[in-house]
Design an enzyme around this catalytic site. Structure first.
Site, PDB file in Angstrom:
ATOM      1  N   ASP A 166      15.855 -10.768   2.346  1.00 36.79           N
ATOM      2  CA  ASP A 166      15.945 -10.439   3.774  1.00 36.79           C
ATOM      3  C   ASP A 166      16.458  -9.013   3.927  1.00 36.79           C
ATOM      4  O   ASP A 166      17.587  -8.710   3.535  1.00 36.79           O
ATOM      5  CB  ASP A 166      16.882 -11.441   4.457  1.00 36.79           C
ATOM      6  CG  ASP A 166      16.914 -11.285   5.967  1.00 36.79           C
ATOM      7  OD1 ASP A 166      16.440 -10.242   6.477  1.00 36.79           O
ATOM      8  OD2 ASP A 166      17.423 -12.199   6.636  1.00 36.79           O
ATOM      9  N   CYS A 214       3.425   0.129  13.034  1.00 40.73           N
ATOM     10  CA  CYS A 214       2.022   0.221  13.462  1.00 40.73           C
ATOM     11  C   CYS A 214       1.927  -0.262  14.906  1.00 40.73           C
ATOM     12  O   CYS A 214       1.023  -1.009  15.280  1.00 40.73           O
ATOM     13  CB  CYS A 214       1.090  -0.554  12.534  1.00 40.73           C
ATOM     14  SG  CYS A 214       1.516  -2.291  12.303  1.00 40.73           S
ATOM     15  N   GLY A 270       0.803  -1.221   0.000  1.00 39.48           N
ATOM     16  CA  GLY A 270       0.000   0.000   0.000  1.00 39.48           C
ATOM     17  C   GLY A 270       0.833   1.267   0.000  1.00 39.48           C
ATOM     18  O   GLY A 270       0.548   2.218  -0.732  1.00 39.48           O
ATOM     19  N   LYS A 271       1.884   1.291   0.817  1.00 36.69           N
ATOM     20  CA  LYS A 271       2.714   2.503   0.904  1.00 36.69           C
ATOM     21  C   LYS A 271       3.548   2.676  -0.365  1.00 36.69           C
ATOM     22  O   LYS A 271       3.733   3.801  -0.845  1.00 36.69           O
ATOM     23  CB  LYS A 271       3.594   2.448   2.143  1.00 36.69           C
ATOM     24  CG  LYS A 271       2.808   2.446   3.465  1.00 36.69           C
ATOM     25  CD  LYS A 271       3.737   2.465   4.659  1.00 36.69           C
ATOM     26  CE  LYS A 271       2.973   2.327   5.964  1.00 36.69           C
ATOM     27  NZ  LYS A 271       2.385   0.981   6.139  1.00 36.69           N
TER      28      LYS A 271
END
Length: 428
Positions: A298, A370, A253-254
């Site tokens: 990674d 978040c 999304g970002k």
């Protein structure tokens, strides 16, 4: 098909097997075509997870000894949730929940007794639950203590917001249309919505709506993304011709928002360790007709995937406890453990240290989580800044969130947003 039985089995996979609620529901829904049935099952599962600690306490008061059968326990919780929190008629909630246990005769009588006793003694049981903090707040004890320690003044509101349903927020693709124009399209379809004042791309719906009913969704005019997450693209301050690295990018999304915001990037590289989740990034970008270089790798070992060219901007959406998005993923309260936080701190530090050399002098790194815990947020950034001579905080001036020792914290539910943290670090 008994929808309550399906819900109980989904919850059992979460409670007993440690599976995420999203994965357990996806698995169950593969065999269910009815949208109405899916919605009811989802409401039960999300509701029980939100109110688990309260329901579990009340159930313990109704039993002589703990229930060892995970499916039957989940079914009892489903029954209690209906009686307390849903508009299902009590006789229907009891009879249908008892019917769901038909393959276990002993369970039928037990669930019947539990639910009918609750109906008779509801007031007293709820009063008891209100006196027991874990049940009253419906959070695990370790998490209550952690949040109260970090944010004593905001803690109660955080707990309350965690137990509420979140709003549905849209991100308008400003490269294709204006927010005002899209609001008019929503109005034309009788979808009530409001612009989010501090985020130029965000629209908050009055009621959630299926994405297929959103005008222009398939054409990439709009995406679903919380307003807090939409702030990242603006904070990154991307300019034409720059190279951008999005670390831990899934589900994308970002990355998509950055590309929508600045159409003249030289390149955006999105990295994530999970190949399956990276496929979602690909699908999201494809719907929006956006281009990026996608790398499965990674983040803590850039030597395995980096081409040696420096980046002007880095977005590090760090792996975290996700405690700021509990209202969207209430199973976090059931699956997260206190010991996870220290392990995540180590991982965050290792990724931050690993990607910093990839940033060009004069460049900007945006650290985001978040989470609402200081250990993962301002303390993590403070420690990084203290250990490097070439790193300096670039303060965030904003009319959202709260300034901390460094960076800016959004508390869950603040301005209707998810809990989020941002800090900008400039390279000298």
């Amino acid at each position: 098909m008994n929808t309550r039985l399906v819900a109980a089995r989904v919850l059992s996979r979460v409670l007993q097997d440690g599976q995420s609620l999203t994965a357990a529901l996806d698995n169950a829904f593969s065999a269910i075509e009815s949208g109405k049935d899916r919605a009811f099952i989802q409401a039960l599962c999300y509701g029980v997870c939100r109110q688990f600690h309260r329901l579990d306490f009340i159930l313990s008061q109704l039993l002589d000894k703990p229930l060892k059968d995970a499916d039957v326990k989940a079914l009892a919780l489903v029954g209690l949730y209906q009686l307390k929190f849903m508009r299902v008629k009590p006789h229907a909630a009891v009879s249908e929940t008892v019917l769901a246990a038909r393959k276990k005769p002993w369970a039928k009588s037990l669930i019947n007794a539990v639910l009918r006793t609750y109906l008779r003694e509801q007031e007293g049981l709820e009063h008891k639950a209100d006196k027991f903090q874990v049940a009253a707040l419906s959070h695990p004890d370790w998490l209550i203590k952690q949040i109260e320690r970090d944010w004593p003044e905001q803690a109660l509101n955080i707990f309350l917001e965690n137990n509420r349903q979140p709003p549905m927020v849209l991100r308008v693709n400003l490269a294709k249309t204006s927010r005002e124009s899209y609001l008019q399209r929503l109005t034309g379809q009788d979808v009530a919505a409001q612009a989010v004042s501090f985020c130029p791309s965000a629209i908050r719906l009055d009621k959630p709506a299926p994405v297929e009913l959103l005008p222009g969704f398939a054409d990439g005019l709009v995406s679903v993304q919380d307003a807090a997450a939409q702030l990242a693209a603006g904070l990154l301050d991307v300019r034409p011709g720059q190279r951008v690295l999005d670390v831990c990018a899934a589900p994308g999304g970002k990355a998509a928002h950055i590309l929508e915001t600045q159409l003249q990037l030289k390149e955006l590289v999105a990295v994530d360790i999970d190949g399956a989740r990276m496929q979602r990034v690909s699908e999201n970008l494809q719907r929006l007709n956006l281009q990026a270089k996608l790398v499965v790798g990674d983040a803590a070992k850039p030597e395995e995937w980096w081409d040696g060219q420096l980046f002007d901007r880095i977005l590090l959406d760090a792996p975290c406890s996700a405690l700021g998005v509990i209202r969207r993923h209430p199973d976090i309260k059931l699956l997260r453990r206190a010991e996870d936080i220290g392990q995540l701190q180590v991982l965050q530090k290792s990724i931050l240290q690993a990607v910093w050399p990839l940033l060009a002098p004069g460049g900007l790194l945006l650290y985001a989580t978040c989470s609402i815990l200081k250990q993962e947020n301002e303390q993590q950034v403070q420690a990084f800044l203290a250990g490097r001579n070439d790193a300096v905080e670039s303060p965030i001036e904003a009319d959202w969130g709260s300034a901390g020792a460094c960076g800016r914290q959004i508390f869950t539910g603040e301005s209707a947003m998810d809990g989020f943290y941002y800090a900008r670090i400039g390279k000298q």
